[in-house]
Design a protein around this motif. Structure first.
Motif: not given
Length: 176
Positions: A94-105
């Motif tokens: 979930x940390x990777x998911x959250x980090x990826x969402x911020x990066x993609x945004x």
């Protein structure tokens, strides 16, 4: 790749070209997240990271997108019956998911900002950067998801296989 999109996606999270899964109620628990300077690979090695709290993520993603991601995470947690023993592995994912969402945004925001008077070449370059960010984020999910999946019981693996297969089948049928 569709599996990784499934893991990274949340309902209405980053609407342009990402197809997203249905949402659930607000998050019941918060797993540790990555610090902006920490890669998912570092987290999967068990290195400590500063927490990217839900409120911090909301300021980066926007309230609706952050809540949609948390709802997606909650849905996966409940659907896959994550155990207490699996929580550390789940936290890395979930940390990777959250980090990826911020990066993609951030990549989408840069594209929108730079596209104001962009010509076709500049527009395609910006689009390529968004897609590279998406691909990089997907690759960063492999290790934490693989570790979590390896810890699953046969019943959990069956549920995860079916959940992901359903998503990938639908993603392949979606109009392009």
């Amino acid at each position: 790749m569709a599996l990784l999109a499934f893991l990274a996606a949340g309902p209405a999270l980053l609407a342009p070209p990402v197809t997203l899964l249905a949402s659930a109620a607000a998050a019941q628990t918060e797993a540790p997240a990555l610090a902006p300077s920490q890669s998912p690979a570092e987290a999967s090695l068990g290195r400590p990271a500063a927490s990217l709290s839900q409120s911090g993520m909301r300021s980066r993603l926007g309230r609706q997108q952050a809540e949609a991601l948390e709802a997606h995470i909650t849905t996966l947690h409940r659907t896959w019956h994550i155990t207490t023993a699996q929580e550390p592995l789940w936290g890395r994912l979930t940390g990777a998911m959250r980090h990826g969402a911020v990066q993609l945004d951030a990549a989408y925001a840069r594209r929108e900002q730079q596209n104001a008077g962009a010509n076709a070449v500049e527009d395609l370059r910006a689009y390529a950067l968004v897609q590279q960010t998406h691909a990089s984020n997907a690759a960063d999910l492999l290790a934490p998801f693989g570790s979590l999946y390896d810890s699953f019981s046969p019943a959990q693996k069956h549920i995860a296989d079916e959940t992901v297969r359903h998503f990938t089948d639908n993603a392949l049928k979606a109009p392009r």
